[in-house]
Design a protein around this motif. Structure first.
Motif, PDB file in Angstrom:
ATOM      1  N   THR A  82      17.342  15.000   8.051  1.00 48.80           N
ATOM      2  CA  THR A  82      18.447  14.605   7.176  1.00 48.80           C
ATOM      3  C   THR A  82      19.358  15.768   6.825  1.00 48.80           C
ATOM      4  OG1 THR A  82      17.128  12.826   6.196  1.00 48.80           O
ATOM      5  CG2 THR A  82      19.007  13.619   4.923  1.00 48.80           C
ATOM      6  N   VAL A  83      18.777  16.932   6.523  1.00 44.90           N
ATOM      7  CA  VAL A  83      19.584  18.065   6.030  1.00 44.90           C
ATOM      8  C   VAL A  83      20.678  18.465   7.022  1.00 44.90           C
ATOM      9  CG1 VAL A  83      19.538  20.489   5.344  1.00 44.90           C
ATOM     10  CG2 VAL A  83      17.817  18.903   4.456  1.00 44.90           C
ATOM     11  N   THR A 115      15.860   4.297   5.693  1.00 50.38           N
ATOM     12  CA  THR A 115      16.287   5.458   4.912  1.00 50.38           C
ATOM     13  C   THR A 115      17.790   5.365   4.701  1.00 50.38           C
ATOM     14  OG1 THR A 115      16.652   6.858   6.860  1.00 50.38           O
ATOM     15  CG2 THR A 115      14.465   6.889   5.884  1.00 50.38           C
ATOM     16  N   LEU A 116      18.222   5.535   3.454  1.00 46.51           N
ATOM     17  CA  LEU A 116      19.638   5.468   3.108  1.00 46.51           C
ATOM     18  C   LEU A 116      20.215   6.872   3.019  1.00 46.51           C
ATOM     19  CD1 LEU A 116      19.623   2.754   0.277  1.00 46.51           C
ATOM     20  CD2 LEU A 116      20.000   2.427   2.722  1.00 46.51           C
ATOM     21  N   GLY A 133      22.298   2.533   5.549  1.00 42.45           N
ATOM     22  CA  GLY A 133      21.081   2.829   6.293  1.00 42.45           C
ATOM     23  C   GLY A 133      21.392   3.591   7.573  1.00 42.45           C
ATOM     24  N   SER A 134      20.542   4.547   7.901  1.00 44.00           N
ATOM     25  CA  SER A 134      20.716   5.341   9.115  1.00 44.00           C
ATOM     26  C   SER A 134      19.741   4.870  10.176  1.00 44.00           C
ATOM     27  CB  SER A 134      20.465   6.819   8.809  1.00 44.00           C
ATOM     28  OG  SER A 134      20.295   7.550  10.008  1.00 44.00           O
ATOM     29  N   PHE A 135      20.260   4.477  11.337  1.00 46.65           N
ATOM     30  CA  PHE A 135      19.382   3.983  12.400  1.00 46.65           C
ATOM     31  C   PHE A 135      18.482   5.102  12.933  1.00 46.65           C
ATOM     32  CE2 PHE A 135      18.116   2.861  16.664  1.00 46.65           C
ATOM     33  CZ  PHE A 135      17.754   1.535  16.527  1.00 46.65           C
ATOM     34  N   GLY A 136      19.084   6.277  13.201  1.00 45.10           N
ATOM     35  CA  GLY A 136      18.297   7.378  13.774  1.00 45.10           C
ATOM     36  C   GLY A 136      17.187   7.835  12.858  1.00 45.10           C
TER      37      GLY A 136
END
Length: 574
Positions: free
Chosen positions: A52-53, A91-92, A352-355
């Protein structure tokens, strides 16, 4: 006496524990939490956090915002979704598409991006409370694919300037393409070399992850090696960015400024405060809240809908894959509340993140609590690592973005649509092309074309005609007011205007609804048939439709249960 009792029972239902659990899904899974879940959630949260970062920093660039805003937008989702979410995997956080949409609406102005997050969250939460999730059904799959393909091309090409290290390139796509090629002679060798090396490493690690090799080895060394390779490939974004940052720092320490670096970033956690409701231009002019809303325009409708659509599609996909169910309206509430609360910590709109959801699922997350670990990692990065982000080369972030959006360019979907239903290429093409002009125009245009095709299908229902002495006309779909004029014209030309006029059996077993306009036109048709001394007989009427027609008390109205009975009725009258 019954009414007070009914009211009391209703209030009890509203305040019951089951109702509370439906609004707070954490109450359903937390009592069943086990120690082994904690181990898996910690591992998944850590893995997703390291992904994420760097992505959050990169997506802030896409949104035209300082890189710390990517991290501001990346931690609230983990806390809120743990309370309100119904998917263990989702995960958002910031995504490429939402970042592009945000930039197209606010033009890289941080205050407006934060206010946009609040307004999007309010709209999304209101949709959830009013159970308006069905509105997303009006955005067809070709429109979604046209938008995502165009967005991927726009985002990917938009990072070429950072790979080349050139500056002062306009953001409008066609001007961006022209200026990028025009300024190639100004490219910085250091940025080009570093960007290409980062791309090569990321592609190699992506290939390794998707082709893990044979699982036949059962020794401890083999299992450890496979897990290590998987971990390195999964955390490839973080590893590549860290390596590139060390390279940039080393060159800079020796006085060689060969890379374009991120530069100064604000250290520390963002202040918790409401987003600004007004803005001030560079010349000191105060822009009111109303004027800001007017500037947002259609983006204020497009961004909430696309955020919901992306997140719910991801949640449904992973729920199906992992054998559980989600509550779509609860998902709307979760993302809406995340955007509302995120606006108080300077976040821009997220979804939402697909990856990252895929990484979360593959790592074996057991509950939404994994998101808390991810959020803590982002917060620690904000608190302690921001000075290190000064040396992150923009070319490395550009490589991360290009590799993230490249799989979204799905050319195979065009081939599938061509083979299965070529008309779907029309909304796909309109969305794809208009999105290069303005992203929201592409979505609105695609939805408009899809709606026009849907209305045309309603207005021109297919009819199967057969000749059994009387004409038998079978309606292959419903009959509503847009279609009645077409049906009336068809019957006039095929039966009433021939010489001699012919009787008609109207097979209505597919017709499930009927309205006042249809009844009015049928009244005129029955009168025309009577004047020409031929019959119009209805067959196969469904009970609800028959009830309406009988209530209309149409003169000369005849009906049978089957086409055969209708033909026998016509023969008997002859």
């Amino acid at each position: 006496m019954d009414r007070p009792l009914q009211g009391e029972q209703s209030s009890r239902r509203c305040c019951s524990y089951s109702t509370l659990k439906s609004w707070l899904p954490i109450l359903s899974w937390l009592p069943k939490y086990r120690v082994r879940y904690l181990q898996m959630d910690l591992l998944a949260g850590l893995t997703v956090g390291l992904t994420t970062v760097p992505q959050a920093l990169a997506y802030a660039e896409v949104a035209g915002l300082p890189v710390q805003y990517g991290l501001y937008s990346a931690f609230m989702g983990g806390f809120i979704y743990t309370l309100l979410g119904t998917s263990k995997d989702v995960t958002l956080g910031p995504t490429a598409i939402m970042s592009l949409l945000c930039f197209s609406v606010v033009g890289g102005q941080p205050h407006r991006a934060v206010l946009l997050s609040l307004l999007c969250g309010v709209i999304q939460a209101a949709m959830a409370l009013l159970r308006l999730g069905f509105l997303l059904d009006f955005i067809s799959y070709p429109v979604i694919k046209g938008f995502t393909c165009a967005a991927a091309v726009t985002i990917g090409f938009g990072q070429v300037k950072n790979i080349l290290g050139i500056r002062d390139v306009p953001h409008q796509f066609f001007l961006e393409v022209y200026d990028t090629f025009h300024k190639i002679p100004e490219a910085r060798v250091g940025d080009v070399v570093l960007g290409l090396v980062c791309l090569a490493l990321l592609i190699t690690l992506m290939f390794i992850k998707s082709h893990p090799g044979s699982d036949h080895g059962s020794s401890l060394y083999s299992r450890f090696t496979r897990k290590l390779v998987w971990a390195v490939a999964t955390m490839r974004n973080a590893l590549v960015v860290v390596a590139a940052t060390l390279v940039a720092f080393s060159w800079d320490a020796f006085g060689h400024h060969v890379f374009t670096i991120t530069g100064h970033t604000t250290q520390g956690l963002p202040p918790f405060s409401p987003p600004p409701t007004s803005d001030t231009t560079s010349n000191g002019t105060v822009v009111s809240f109303r004027e800001i809303i007017e500037d947002f325009g259609g983006g204020l409708a497009v961004i909430p809908l696309m955020g919901l659509l992306e997140s719910i599609a991801i949640a449904k996909a992973f729920a199906s894959q992992n054998n559980y169910r989600i509550d779509a309206n609860q998902e709307l509430l979760a993302i809406g509340m995340t955007n509302i609360m995120g606006s108080f910590v300077s976040a821009y709109p997220i979804t939402g993140s697909f990856g990252r959801t895929a990484v979360n699922s593959q790592t074996g997350v057991c509950t939404p609590a994994g998101g808390i670990v991810t959020s803590v990692i982002v917060l620690l990065s904000l608190a302690f690592l921001m000075p290190a982000f000064y040396y992150i080369p923009k070319a490395s972030l550009a490589a991360v973005i290009i590799c993230a959006v490249a799989p979204m360019v799905d050319y195979r979907v065009v081939i599938k649509m061509w083979k299965m239903h070529r008309l779907d290429l029309l909304p796909f093409g309109v969305t794809f092309l208009l999105s290069f002009w303005e992203v929201q125009y592409g979505i609105i245009g695609g939805v408009a074309v899809s709606g026009a095709l849907l209305l045309y299908a309603m207005a021109r229902p297919k009819m199967k005609v057969s000749d059994h002495g009387a004409l038998v006309i079978e309606l292959s779909s419903g009959l509503s007011f847009p279609a009645v004029e077409h049906l009336s014209h068809f019957i006039h030309t095929q039966a009433l205007q021939t010489c001699p006029p012919r009787s008609v059996v109207l097979d209505c077993h597919h017709v499930s609804i009927i309205d006042f306009t249809v009844i009015s036109e049928l009244t005129d048709l029955l009168r025309q048939f009577k004047l020409r001394k031929v019959k119009l007989v209805f067959s196969g009427l469904q009970p609800a439709v028959l009830k309406v027609l009988l209530a209309a008390d149409l003169q000369g109205f005849r009906y049978t249960d089957s086409v055969e009975e209708a033909l026998q009725m016509d023969s008997a009258s002859d």
